[in-house]
Design an enzyme around this catalytic site. Structure first.
Site, mmCIF file in Angstrom:
data_model
loop_
_atom_site.group_PDB
_atom_site.id
_atom_site.type_symbol
_atom_site.label_atom_id
_atom_site.label_comp_id
_atom_site.label_asym_id
_atom_site.label_seq_id
_atom_site.Cartn_x
_atom_site.Cartn_y
_atom_site.Cartn_z
ATOM 1 N N SER A 94 0.871 -0.937 0.106
ATOM 2 C CA SER A 94 0.005 -0.570 -0.258
ATOM 3 C C SER A 94 0.806 0.900 -0.113
ATOM 4 O O SER A 94 1.914 1.813 1.020
ATOM 5 C CB SER A 94 -1.073 0.436 1.157
ATOM 6 O OG SER A 94 -1.913 -0.746 1.323
ATOM 7 N N LYS A 169 -6.986 1.604 -2.697
ATOM 8 C CA LYS A 169 -6.412 0.976 -1.848
ATOM 9 C C LYS A 169 -6.159 2.131 -0.629
ATOM 10 O O LYS A 169 -6.726 2.160 0.477
ATOM 11 C CB LYS A 169 -5.261 0.861 -1.776
ATOM 12 C CG LYS A 169 -4.149 0.486 -1.217
ATOM 13 C CD LYS A 169 -4.705 -0.841 -0.175
ATOM 14 C CE LYS A 169 -5.203 -1.869 1.435
ATOM 15 N NZ LYS A 169 -5.893 -2.223 2.004
ATOM 16 N N LYS A 238 -0.444 5.345 8.100
ATOM 17 C CA LYS A 238 -0.154 5.374 7.224
ATOM 18 C C LYS A 238 -0.955 5.633 5.557
ATOM 19 O O LYS A 238 -1.360 6.981 5.047
ATOM 20 C CB LYS A 238 1.327 4.525 6.362
ATOM 21 C CG LYS A 238 1.840 4.335 4.773
ATOM 22 C CD LYS A 238 2.291 3.052 4.404
ATOM 23 C CE LYS A 238 1.105 2.140 4.011
ATOM 24 N NZ LYS A 238 1.959 0.350 3.999
#
Ligand code: NAD
Length: 289
Positions: A94, A169, A238
């Protein structure tokens, strides 16, 4: 069958690489934690160590399953000169979509391809080979490597040009984190009002507030304080940060994403690198005055 380089044998990468080996691919594996790579090679006949860049020279495909764009950029930069012309990097971490686009341009100039193919579904679906995979990149590259992705996932969708997989994502994980925080707040506030926590979850699951946290995380990892889903809070923070930055990049305000990013970031800082993302439930509980 292809020769595949696989870099990043962590919670997700190890079971994904295992499935590629079981499907008959020749594997060259690497992890910064050398004992993880050694353990994989010992348990998988024919797999070889890839601590040296030259070990990847025969690879048709190099899969990266790493923590973030900084690490992906550094690893791919090191390997690129050793890869054969026409080889393709499948970036399954990701990561930041704008950086993925820049990386793809640099690789194209070196005669190498890149598609981004991040995954959703967590460790359980990685083990089962049923991950959702969202792919960004040239359609021809996607078609050429679809069968490799099918070894690891089920719902595989080409979502747009390179970087689009990483963008989607991050947006998915933002939605998921927002629902997790909303669920945690609902459970703590409902309990403070005298309602049993398990009843809160079960009633939401029979009602319109049902979501992935109420269905698959609340009883399993949160109410029992197990906090062991296998997806770290640092990685979730994140992802939400990437989604919030994406809003800024396309000039579309995301006020809720700013709040969710602030909460996941603060929780990650307070609870540390080892914290599971389901510990957000405990973090939200500590907000009570
Ligand atoms: P992890 O921390 O368990 O694994 C990452 C692995 O990368 C570790 O084994 C680490 O040693 C290795 N690594 C770090 N730097 C390296 C380097 N320079 N060279 C080689 N190896 C290096 O993380 P994970 O949970 O497996 O997640 C991997 C990626 O997948 C992340 O981008 C994460 O956001 C994403 N993801 C995770 C989940 C999940 O449920 N865990 C689900 C979907 C997506």
């Amino acid at each position: 069958m292809s020769t595949i380089g696989f870099i990043g044998l962590g919670m997700m990468g190890q079971p994904m690489a295992h499935l590629l080996h079981a499907a008959g691919h020749a594997l060259v594996v690497r992890d910064a934690n050398v004992s993880a790579a050694q353990g994989f090679v010992q348990a998988h006949a024919g797999a070889v160590m890839g601590q040296d860049a030259a070990a990847f020279a025969a690879c048709d495909v190099v899969i990266t399953m790493l923590p973030n764009s900084d690490i992906v950029d550094a690893v791919v930069k090191e390997l690129a000169p050793s890869l054969k012309q026409g080889a393709c990097v499948i970036e399954m971490s990701s990561a930041d979509p704008t950086r993925t686009r820049a990386l793809a341009e640099r690789l194209a100039a070196q005669g190498l391809g890149l598609i981004d193919a991040p995954v959703s579904g967590g460790v359980k679906k990685a083990v089962a080979g049923t991950l959702a995979i969202m792919v960004g990149g040239e359609p021809a590259l996607y078609e050429a490597h679809k069968s490799v992705l099918q070894t690891m996932g089920q719902a595989i969708t080409h979502v747009g040009p390179v970087g689009a997989g990483h963008a989607l994502k991050a947006l998915n994980n933002y939605v998921s984190a927002a629902a997790l925080i909303a669920t945690a707040e609902a459970i703590h506030v409902g309990a403070a009002f005298g309602i049993d926590k398990a009843v809160i979850v079960d009633v939401i699951n029979a009602s319109t507030g049902k979501n992935n946290t109420t269905e698959n995380k609340a009883h399993q990892y949160m109410l029992n304080a197990a906090f062991n889903s296998g997806f770290s809070l640092a990685l979730q923070a994140k992802d939400v940060g990437i989604a919030a930055s994406l809003g800024q990049a396309v000039n579309h305000p995301m006020p809720l994403a700013q709040v969710v990013s602030g909460m996941t970031g603060d929780a990650s800082e307070k609870l540390g690198n080892k914290a599971d993302h389901t510990e957000l439930y405990a973090y939200v509980g500590q907000q009570a005055r």
